[in-house]
Design a protein around this motif. Structure first.
Motif, PDB file in Angstrom:
ATOM      1  N   GLN A   1     -12.216 -35.388 -14.092  1.00 33.48           N
ATOM      2  CA  GLN A   1     -13.214 -34.199 -13.553  1.00 33.48           C
ATOM      3  C   GLN A   1     -13.106 -33.614 -11.997  1.00 33.48           C
ATOM      4  OE1 GLN A   1     -17.079 -35.669 -14.908  1.00 33.48           O
ATOM      5  NE2 GLN A   1     -17.189 -33.668 -16.006  1.00 33.48           N
ATOM      6  N   GLN A   2     -12.559 -34.642 -11.288  1.00 34.07           N
ATOM      7  CA  GLN A   2     -12.440 -34.510 -10.106  1.00 34.07           C
ATOM      8  C   GLN A   2     -11.131 -33.933  -9.784  1.00 34.07           C
ATOM      9  OE1 GLN A   2     -14.457 -34.530  -7.261  1.00 34.07           O
ATOM     10  NE2 GLN A   2     -12.989 -33.651  -6.201  1.00 34.07           N
ATOM     11  N   ILE A   3      -9.899 -34.089 -10.489  1.00 33.84           N
ATOM     12  CA  ILE A   3      -8.805 -33.395 -10.518  1.00 33.84           C
ATOM     13  C   ILE A   3      -9.007 -31.874 -11.110  1.00 33.84           C
ATOM     14  CG2 ILE A   3      -6.635 -33.253 -11.529  1.00 33.84           C
ATOM     15  CD1 ILE A   3      -6.928 -35.461  -9.761  1.00 33.84           C
ATOM     16  N   LEU A   4      -9.936 -31.680 -11.889  1.00 35.19           N
ATOM     17  CA  LEU A   4     -10.077 -30.295 -12.364  1.00 35.19           C
ATOM     18  C   LEU A   4     -10.745 -29.533 -11.158  1.00 35.19           C
ATOM     19  CD1 LEU A   4     -11.499 -30.397 -15.936  1.00 35.19           C
ATOM     20  CD2 LEU A   4      -9.546 -29.084 -15.209  1.00 35.19           C
ATOM     21  N   ARG A   5     -11.728 -30.197 -10.701  1.00 36.00           N
ATOM     22  CA  ARG A   5     -12.336 -29.677  -9.532  1.00 36.00           C
ATOM     23  C   ARG A   5     -11.401 -29.091  -8.316  1.00 36.00           C
ATOM     24  NH1 ARG A   5     -16.225 -33.784 -10.253  1.00 36.00           N
ATOM     25  NH2 ARG A   5     -18.004 -33.305 -11.541  1.00 36.00           N
ATOM     26  N   ASP A   6     -10.600 -30.046  -7.833  1.00 38.99           N
ATOM     27  CA  ASP A   6      -9.479 -29.880  -7.098  1.00 38.99           C
ATOM     28  C   ASP A   6      -8.737 -28.689  -7.432  1.00 38.99           C
ATOM     29  OD1 ASP A   6     -10.830 -31.727  -5.566  1.00 38.99           O
ATOM     30  OD2 ASP A   6      -9.173 -33.414  -6.051  1.00 38.99           O
ATOM     31  N   CYS A   7      -8.357 -28.625  -8.679  1.00 45.50           N
ATOM     32  CA  CYS A   7      -7.425 -27.503  -9.271  1.00 45.50           C
ATOM     33  C   CYS A   7      -8.164 -26.242  -9.061  1.00 45.50           C
ATOM     34  CB  CYS A   7      -7.012 -27.932 -10.596  1.00 45.50           C
ATOM     35  SG  CYS A   7      -6.043 -26.641 -11.172  1.00 45.50           S
ATOM     36  N   VAL A   8      -9.557 -26.261  -9.585  1.00 40.58           N
ATOM     37  CA  VAL A   8     -10.140 -24.914  -9.297  1.00 40.58           C
ATOM     38  C   VAL A   8     -10.457 -24.518  -7.757  1.00 40.58           C
ATOM     39  CG1 VAL A   8     -12.425 -23.927  -9.508  1.00 40.58           C
ATOM     40  CG2 VAL A   8     -11.595 -25.498 -11.369  1.00 40.58           C
ATOM     41  N   GLY A   9     -10.632 -25.460  -6.905  1.00 39.60           N
ATOM     42  CA  GLY A   9     -10.933 -25.115  -5.637  1.00 39.60           C
ATOM     43  C   GLY A   9      -9.372 -24.701  -4.795  1.00 39.60           C
ATOM     44  N   ARG A  10      -8.248 -25.130  -5.298  1.00 39.92           N
ATOM     45  CA  ARG A  10      -7.067 -24.742  -4.680  1.00 39.92           C
ATOM     46  C   ARG A  10      -6.758 -23.237  -5.349  1.00 39.92           C
ATOM     47  NH1 ARG A  10      -5.401 -30.196  -5.918  1.00 39.92           N
ATOM     48  NH2 ARG A  10      -4.254 -29.182  -7.883  1.00 39.92           N
ATOM     49  N   SER A  11      -6.996 -23.242  -6.403  1.00 35.58           N
ATOM     50  CA  SER A  11      -6.729 -21.907  -7.160  1.00 35.58           C
ATOM     51  C   SER A  11      -7.721 -20.945  -6.385  1.00 35.58           C
ATOM     52  CB  SER A  11      -7.075 -22.023  -8.483  1.00 35.58           C
ATOM     53  OG  SER A  11      -6.204 -23.060  -9.274  1.00 35.58           O
ATOM     54  N   ALA A  12      -9.003 -20.930  -6.188  1.00 38.28           N
ATOM     55  CA  ALA A  12      -9.837 -20.121  -5.711  1.00 38.28           C
ATOM     56  C   ALA A  12      -9.290 -19.822  -4.176  1.00 38.28           C
ATOM     57  CB  ALA A  12     -11.463 -20.825  -5.516  1.00 38.28           C
ATOM     58  N   ASP A  13      -8.800 -20.872  -3.431  1.00 35.21           N
ATOM     59  CA  ASP A  13      -8.523 -20.776  -2.127  1.00 35.21           C
ATOM     60  C   ASP A  13      -7.359 -19.701  -2.005  1.00 35.21           C
ATOM     61  OD1 ASP A  13     -10.436 -22.112  -1.312  1.00 35.21           O
ATOM     62  OD2 ASP A  13      -9.353 -24.040  -0.835  1.00 35.21           O
ATOM     63  N   MET A  14      -6.374 -19.743  -3.206  1.00 36.50           N
ATOM     64  CA  MET A  14      -5.306 -19.005  -3.264  1.00 36.50           C
ATOM     65  C   MET A  14      -5.432 -17.603  -3.395  1.00 36.50           C
ATOM     66  SD  MET A  14      -2.109 -19.855  -5.696  1.00 36.50           S
ATOM     67  CE  MET A  14      -0.296 -18.445  -5.591  1.00 36.50           C
ATOM     68  N   LEU A  15      -6.331 -17.544  -4.294  1.00 39.74           N
ATOM     69  CA  LEU A  15      -7.004 -16.111  -4.716  1.00 39.74           C
ATOM     70  C   LEU A  15      -7.508 -15.578  -3.158  1.00 39.74           C
ATOM     71  CD1 LEU A  15      -8.311 -16.484  -8.063  1.00 39.74           C
ATOM     72  CD2 LEU A  15      -6.215 -15.371  -7.529  1.00 39.74           C
ATOM     73  N   ALA A  16      -8.306 -16.515  -2.591  1.00 39.44           N
ATOM     74  CA  ALA A  16      -8.873 -15.795  -1.439  1.00 39.44           C
ATOM     75  C   ALA A  16      -7.920 -15.412  -0.250  1.00 39.44           C
ATOM     76  CB  ALA A  16      -9.892 -16.976  -1.151  1.00 39.44           C
ATOM     77  N   ASP A  17      -6.747 -16.418  -0.350  1.00 37.87           N
ATOM     78  CA  ASP A  17      -5.843 -16.161   0.883  1.00 37.87           C
ATOM     79  C   ASP A  17      -4.961 -14.819   0.339  1.00 37.87           C
ATOM     80  OD1 ASP A  17      -7.023 -17.948   2.358  1.00 37.87           O
ATOM     81  OD2 ASP A  17      -5.588 -19.467   1.668  1.00 37.87           O
ATOM     82  N   GLY A  18      -4.665 -14.524  -0.864  1.00 35.16           N
ATOM     83  CA  GLY A  18      -4.028 -13.470  -1.366  1.00 35.16           C
ATOM     84  C   GLY A  18      -2.458 -13.778  -1.456  1.00 35.16           C
ATOM     85  N   LEU A  19      -1.619 -13.067  -1.782  1.00 35.21           N
ATOM     86  CA  LEU A  19      -0.326 -13.514  -2.105  1.00 35.21           C
ATOM     87  C   LEU A  19       0.802 -13.123  -1.398  1.00 35.21           C
ATOM     88  CD1 LEU A  19      -0.499 -12.429  -6.251  1.00 35.21           C
ATOM     89  CD2 LEU A  19      -0.734 -14.774  -5.205  1.00 35.21           C
ATOM     90  N   ALA A  20       0.250 -12.482  -0.150  1.00 38.32           N
ATOM     91  CA  ALA A  20       1.158 -11.970   0.711  1.00 38.32           C
ATOM     92  C   ALA A  20       2.395 -13.092   1.046  1.00 38.32           C
ATOM     93  CB  ALA A  20       0.533 -11.458   1.925  1.00 38.32           C
ATOM     94  N   ASP A  21       1.866 -14.392   1.215  1.00 39.90           N
ATOM     95  CA  ASP A  21       2.555 -15.142   2.125  1.00 39.90           C
ATOM     96  C   ASP A  21       3.049 -16.431   0.868  1.00 39.90           C
ATOM     97  OD1 ASP A  21       2.852 -14.560   4.354  1.00 39.90           O
ATOM     98  OD2 ASP A  21       0.709 -15.396   4.657  1.00 39.90           O
ATOM     99  N   TYR A  22       2.760 -15.931  -0.403  1.00 36.03           N
ATOM    100  CA  TYR A  22       3.306 -16.772  -1.411  1.00 36.03           C
ATOM    101  C   TYR A  22       4.478 -16.585  -2.291  1.00 36.03           C
ATOM    102  CZ  TYR A  22       2.922 -19.314  -6.179  1.00 36.03           C
ATOM    103  OH  TYR A  22       3.544 -19.949  -7.180  1.00 36.03           O
ATOM    104  N   ALA A  23       5.250 -17.365  -2.402  1.00 36.75           N
ATOM    105  CA  ALA A  23       6.627 -17.208  -3.221  1.00 36.75           C
ATOM    106  C   ALA A  23       7.671 -16.002  -2.332  1.00 36.75           C
ATOM    107  CB  ALA A  23       6.518 -16.708  -4.553  1.00 36.75           C
ATOM    108  N   VAL A  24       7.658 -16.280  -1.100  1.00 34.71           N
ATOM    109  CA  VAL A  24       8.785 -15.526  -0.188  1.00 34.71           C
ATOM    110  C   VAL A  24       9.962 -15.961  -0.707  1.00 34.71           C
ATOM    111  CG1 VAL A  24       9.178 -14.722   1.956  1.00 34.71           C
ATOM    112  CG2 VAL A  24       6.634 -15.044   1.289  1.00 34.71           C
ATOM    113  N   ARG A  25      10.644 -15.271  -0.826  1.00 35.78           N
ATOM    114  CA  ARG A  25      12.122 -15.741  -1.222  1.00 35.78           C
ATOM    115  C   ARG A  25      12.821 -15.900  -0.122  1.00 35.78           C
ATOM    116  NH1 ARG A  25      16.818 -12.646  -5.186  1.00 35.78           N
ATOM    117  NH2 ARG A  25      18.173 -14.348  -5.110  1.00 35.78           N
ATOM    118  N   ARG A  26      13.544 -17.165  -0.037  1.00 35.66           N
ATOM    119  CA  ARG A  26      14.238 -17.460   1.105  1.00 35.66           C
ATOM    120  C   ARG A  26      15.637 -17.100   1.072  1.00 35.66           C
ATOM    121  NH1 ARG A  26      12.364 -24.175   1.342  1.00 35.66           N
ATOM    122  NH2 ARG A  26      10.172 -23.774   1.545  1.00 35.66           N
ATOM    123  N   ALA A  27      16.232 -17.010   2.198  1.00 36.67           N
ATOM    124  CA  ALA A  27      17.754 -16.643   2.519  1.00 36.67           C
ATOM    125  C   ALA A  27      18.562 -17.493   1.919  1.00 36.67           C
ATOM    126  CB  ALA A  27      17.850 -16.442   3.721  1.00 36.67           C
TER     127      ALA A  27
END
Length: 216
Positions: A190-216
């Motif tokens: 259950q705690q693993i699930l809560r952590d997963c929800v928390g990380r996912s919510a934080d990611m949504l809050a931060d947006g995708l501007a810095d996510y999956a930026v393709r490296r040279a």
């Protein structure tokens, strides 16, 4: 207008009987799906286990797939209420995060989630039906967000926001999360699930501007 004595109590009794019958069908379906899988359990078996006819079963549910999603409407309504009744100054994302956390608490050491995944399995019909459920949640949330903005109908940004909010629910029910949870002892799942929800919510809050930026 003359009021017939006993009419209201009888109507209430009939409604309660309908609710009991519906719940009996859902309970029987859940048990048989868990034991035999979705494809293995037949509608006739479910009806027999619930002590109703197949015809009666189909007066409550339009398809076999709907038996898996018997709480869809109540979950949708609870999700909408969580967003609509959130405290002033609270982002909709926080309200949905709290809602999903409460769902995790109700999983009873994630047996509910595990059972859900076992039932969905590799059934193309159920996977397609699950997408319909999420679409309906998204539609409901988009309407609420539009109402709060004073709009008659959702605009594209509102629809995008609603879709991202529903993603928290989709993440918890995803195959990837099931695999992640299964790697850990039952006592911490259950705690693993809560952590997963928390990380996912934080990611949504931060947006995708810095996510999956393709490296040279």
């Amino acid at each position: 207008m003359k009021v017939t004595p006993g009419r209201a109590p009888l109507a209430g009794l009939r409604e309660r009987k309908k609710q009991m019958t519906r719940q009996a069908i859902l309970d029987a379906a859940e048990r048989l799906f868990d034991e035999q899988g979705f494809d293995g359990a037949t509608v006739a078996q479910i009806a027999d286990a619930a002590n109703v006819s197949v015809k009666t079963l189909f007066t409550y549910f339009s398809s076999k797939e709907d038996l898996v999603f018997g709480t869809e409407e109540s979950t949708r309504d609870a999700l909408v209420d969580a967003v609509r009744s959130r405290a002033p100054g609270t982002p909709a994302l926080d309200a949905v995060r709290d809602f999903v956390d409460a769902m995790v608490d109700d999983f009873d050491q994630v047996h509910g989630l595990e059972g859900f995944h076992r039932t969905i399995g590799k059934s193309a019909a159920l996977q397609a039906r699950l997408l319909v459920t999420f679409d309906r949640y998204e539609e409901a949330l988009a309407k609420v967000l539009a109402e709060e903005a004073g709009a008659e109908t959702p605009d594209p940004p509102t629809r995008l926001a609603a879709a991202q909010l529903v993603l928290l629910l989709r993440t918890v029910t995803s195959q990837e999360v099931r695999v992640l949870v299964a790697r850990h002892p039952l006592s911490v799942q259950q705690q693993i699930l809560r952590d997963c929800v928390g990380r996912s919510a934080d990611m949504l809050a931060d947006g995708l501007a810095d996510y999956a930026v393709r490296r040279a």
